[in-house]
Design a protein around this motif. Structure first.
Motif, PDB file in Angstrom:
ATOM      1  N   ASN A  98       1.496  -1.372  -0.061  1.00 52.66           N
ATOM      2  CA  ASN A  98       0.035  -0.221  -0.317  1.00 52.66           C
ATOM      3  C   ASN A  98       0.619   1.426  -0.184  1.00 52.66           C
ATOM      4  N   HIS A  99       2.249   1.477   0.720  1.00 53.88           N
ATOM      5  CA  HIS A  99       2.672   2.159   1.145  1.00 53.88           C
ATOM      6  C   HIS A  99       3.440   2.779  -0.318  1.00 53.88           C
ATOM      7  N   VAL A 100       3.677   1.845  -1.738  1.00 49.84           N
ATOM      8  CA  VAL A 100       3.586   2.753  -2.754  1.00 49.84           C
ATOM      9  C   VAL A 100       2.990   3.546  -3.192  1.00 49.84           C
ATOM     10  N   ASN A 101       3.699   4.688  -3.658  1.00 58.15           N
ATOM     11  CA  ASN A 101       3.055   5.788  -4.302  1.00 58.15           C
ATOM     12  C   ASN A 101       2.272   5.405  -5.375  1.00 58.15           C
ATOM     13  N   SER A 102       1.251   5.721  -5.220  1.00 59.90           N
ATOM     14  CA  SER A 102       0.109   4.736  -7.005  1.00 59.90           C
ATOM     15  C   SER A 102       0.029   5.926  -8.466  1.00 59.90           C
ATOM     16  N   LEU A 103       1.467   6.932  -8.015  1.00 62.79           N
ATOM     17  CA  LEU A 103       1.774   7.430  -9.338  1.00 62.79           C
ATOM     18  C   LEU A 103       3.220   6.988 -10.006  1.00 62.79           C
ATOM     19  N   ILE A 104       3.417   6.187  -8.937  1.00 62.19           N
ATOM     20  CA  ILE A 104       4.681   5.121  -9.406  1.00 62.19           C
ATOM     21  C   ILE A 104       3.180   4.299 -10.399  1.00 62.19           C
ATOM     22  N   THR A 105       3.142   3.805  -9.660  1.00 59.24           N
ATOM     23  CA  THR A 105       2.552   2.331 -10.626  1.00 59.24           C
ATOM     24  C   THR A 105       0.714   3.040 -11.475  1.00 59.24           C
ATOM     25  N   SER A 106       0.525   3.783 -11.581  1.00 57.01           N
ATOM     26  CA  SER A 106      -0.190   4.405 -12.320  1.00 57.01           C
ATOM     27  C   SER A 106      -1.540   3.856 -11.877  1.00 57.01           C
ATOM     28  N   GLY A 107      -1.959   3.505 -10.490  1.00 57.31           N
ATOM     29  CA  GLY A 107      -3.352   3.210  -9.733  1.00 57.31           C
ATOM     30  C   GLY A 107      -3.156   1.748  -9.749  1.00 57.31           C
ATOM     31  N   LEU A 108      -2.300   1.371 -10.248  1.00 56.61           N
ATOM     32  CA  LEU A 108      -2.330  -0.573 -10.884  1.00 56.61           C
ATOM     33  C   LEU A 108      -1.813  -1.039  -9.290  1.00 56.61           C
ATOM     34  N   ASP A 109      -2.504  -2.447  -8.698  1.00 61.69           N
ATOM     35  CA  ASP A 109      -1.798  -2.647  -7.326  1.00 61.69           C
ATOM     36  C   ASP A 109      -1.051  -3.484  -8.146  1.00 61.69           C
ATOM     37  N   SER A 110      -0.023  -3.547  -8.993  1.00 60.44           N
ATOM     38  CA  SER A 110       1.079  -4.249  -9.558  1.00 60.44           C
ATOM     39  C   SER A 110       2.364  -2.545  -9.160  1.00 60.44           C
ATOM     40  N   VAL A 111       3.985  -3.243  -9.094  1.00 60.89           N
ATOM     41  CA  VAL A 111       4.632  -2.022  -8.858  1.00 60.89           C
ATOM     42  C   VAL A 111       5.584  -3.698  -9.664  1.00 60.89           C
ATOM     43  N   GLY A 112       6.665  -2.567 -10.782  1.00 59.84           N
ATOM     44  CA  GLY A 112       7.748  -2.890 -11.369  1.00 59.84           C
ATOM     45  C   GLY A 112       8.843  -2.466 -10.595  1.00 59.84           C
ATOM     46  N   ILE A 113       9.910  -3.976 -10.516  1.00 58.59           N
ATOM     47  CA  ILE A 113      11.148  -3.059  -9.740  1.00 58.59           C
ATOM     48  C   ILE A 113      12.290  -3.983 -10.690  1.00 58.59           C
ATOM     49  N   ARG A 114      13.413  -3.338 -10.232  1.00 60.42           N
ATOM     50  CA  ARG A 114      15.156  -4.019 -11.258  1.00 60.42           C
ATOM     51  C   ARG A 114      16.194  -3.549 -10.645  1.00 60.42           C
ATOM     52  N   CYS A 115      17.206  -4.753 -10.227  1.00 61.08           N
ATOM     53  CA  CYS A 115      17.776  -3.934  -9.519  1.00 61.08           C
ATOM     54  C   CYS A 115      18.979  -4.284 -10.761  1.00 61.08           C
ATOM     55  N   PRO A 116      19.355  -2.671 -10.958  1.00 63.80           N
ATOM     56  CA  PRO A 116      20.824  -2.071 -12.360  1.00 63.80           C
ATOM     57  C   PRO A 116      22.212  -2.579 -12.172  1.00 63.80           C
ATOM     58  N   LYS A 117      22.539  -3.618 -13.304  1.00 67.12           N
ATOM     59  CA  LYS A 117      23.887  -3.601 -13.190  1.00 67.12           C
ATOM     60  C   LYS A 117      24.173  -2.672 -13.342  1.00 67.12           C
ATOM     61  N   HIS A 118      25.064  -0.830 -12.522  1.00 61.19           N
ATOM     62  CA  HIS A 118      25.701  -1.016 -12.701  1.00 61.19           C
ATOM     63  C   HIS A 118      26.410  -0.032 -11.852  1.00 61.19           C
ATOM     64  N   PRO A 119      27.532   0.602 -11.020  1.00 60.60           N
ATOM     65  CA  PRO A 119      28.165  -0.037 -10.427  1.00 60.60           C
ATOM     66  C   PRO A 119      27.528   1.523  -9.482  1.00 60.60           C
ATOM     67  N   VAL A 120      27.523   2.714 -10.372  1.00 66.72           N
ATOM     68  CA  VAL A 120      26.801   4.446  -9.927  1.00 66.72           C
ATOM     69  C   VAL A 120      25.458   4.432  -9.730  1.00 66.72           C
TER      70      VAL A 120
END
Ligand code: TXA
Ligand code: MG
Length: 322
Positions: A98-120
């Protein structure tokens, strides 16, 4: 618009803490990042990109623990995929907390997550202590940037920090995989093709005897960002999948447009990962050579899986298909 080097990472951290937006390098493409706990930054991302609010953002995390805090269902399969492919170009769409801001998810009940492989990028997220929401750092629908300079060229009038992490190693966006638990099995949907293929995912998951099936996305709602036209460079791309010579394409365009057009043919390296790395910068470079259109001749016959993501981008980038 100042380009800053990774030695000035603290400037980027300060800006993000103040709710500003910072362009960041990842191994795929550059992102336009804001801290997920800064609503002003999230709004600014959409405004800067001229991105419609129905198209959700990917959240970039430093590690698995940070990811698990964003979803209420961190399953054994998700955990295994994170161990196998993170850091790396795999975005997992999971049920959101619930705490994930719905602006990020466009009001969907799912969230896209990734961990980027770039040291910076990883160091930035670690120093900030908060995940970063970041779409690709281009105006909506346009070609993604793969260098810091591309970002500057994309938003010339903008006062934006661009953290320079060098040219992106992979060059096209991550594979987007939606994961749904279905009893003791999992339903998997590839919403966007990338360099991590269905075969690779299948082989990995089979190592652990997971029960799963890949399904076709049900509707547009499933993948709101997967539009027919996307990744479009400054001049038109002609996607040619029929057997034609350059002269024949030129002739076709002359009749269609009722004028002579100077066209250049996009030649990609013969190996898919190299082609992906050079794709967007080639499209940008060709757009600056004074030609009117770029023609791409799709390889004849069956397309091998490792080429699918590259051809998908080119197809969507094209204005004319013959
Ligand atoms: O490689 C990448 O993924 C790059 C770098 C910067 O990480 N990011 C990127 O972001 O390509 P963007 O915003 O250009 O594309 C994100 C895609 C969109 O197609 C969006 O619709 C989809 O991911 N997406 C994000 N969250 C989603 C969700 N909850 N459900 C379905 N699709 C989602
Ligand atoms: Mg994008």
């Amino acid at each position: 618009m100042p380009i800053i080097s990774p030695s000035d990472l603290s400037l980027a951290v300060q800006a993000l803490r103040k709710g500003e937006v910072v362009a960041i390098p990842t191994e795929t493409v550059y992102g336009l990042a804001g801290a997920i706990d800064q609503p002003a930054a999230l709004e600014k991302i959409f405004k800067t990109k001229e991105r419609p609010f129905f198209d959700p953002l990917i959240v970039h995390v430093h590690d698995k623990a940070q990811a698990a805090e964003l979803t209420y269902h961190w399953s054994p399969l998700t955990d295994f995929l994170a161990d196998s492919f993170w850091p790396g170009p795999l975005t997992m769409i999971l049920p959101k907390q619930n705490h994930v801001n719905s602006l990020i998810t466009s009001g969907l009940d799912s969230v896209g997550i990734r961990c980027p492989k770039h040291p910076v990028a990883l160091e930035l997220i670690r120093s900030l202590g908060t995940p970063l929401a970041a779409p690709s750092a281009n105006r909506f629908g346009r070609t993604s940037p793969t260098t810091a300079l591309h970002v500057v060229e994309e938003f010339p009038a903008l006062d934006l920090l661009v953290l320079d992490g060098g040219p992106c190693q992979l060059g096209i966006e991550s594979t987007v995989l939606k994961i749904e638990q279905a009893g003791s099995s999992y339903d998997l949907y590839i919403l966007r093709k990338g360099l991590i293929t269905q075969t690779e995912l299948t082989e990995k998951l089979n190592q652990k005897n997971f029960r799963f099936q890949f399904l076709e996305p049900r509707s547009k709602q499933e993948s709101p960002g997967t539009l027919e036209h996307h990744y479009v460079p400054p001049i038109p791309v002609v996607y040619c999948s029929t057997k034609k010579s350059l002269a024949e394409v030129e002739n076709f365009l002359r009749l269609k447009e009722r004028r002579d057009l100077k066209i250049g043919s996009l030649i990609l390296p013969g190996e898919a990962t190299l082609a992906a790395r050079e794709l967007y910068s080639n499209l940008r470079l060709m757009s600056e050579t004074g030609i009117d259109a770029i023609v791409f001749f799709a390889p004849p016959g069956e397309i091998s899986e490792e080429w699918e993501a590259v051809l998908d981008r080119l197809y969507r980038a094209s204005e004319i298909r013959i």
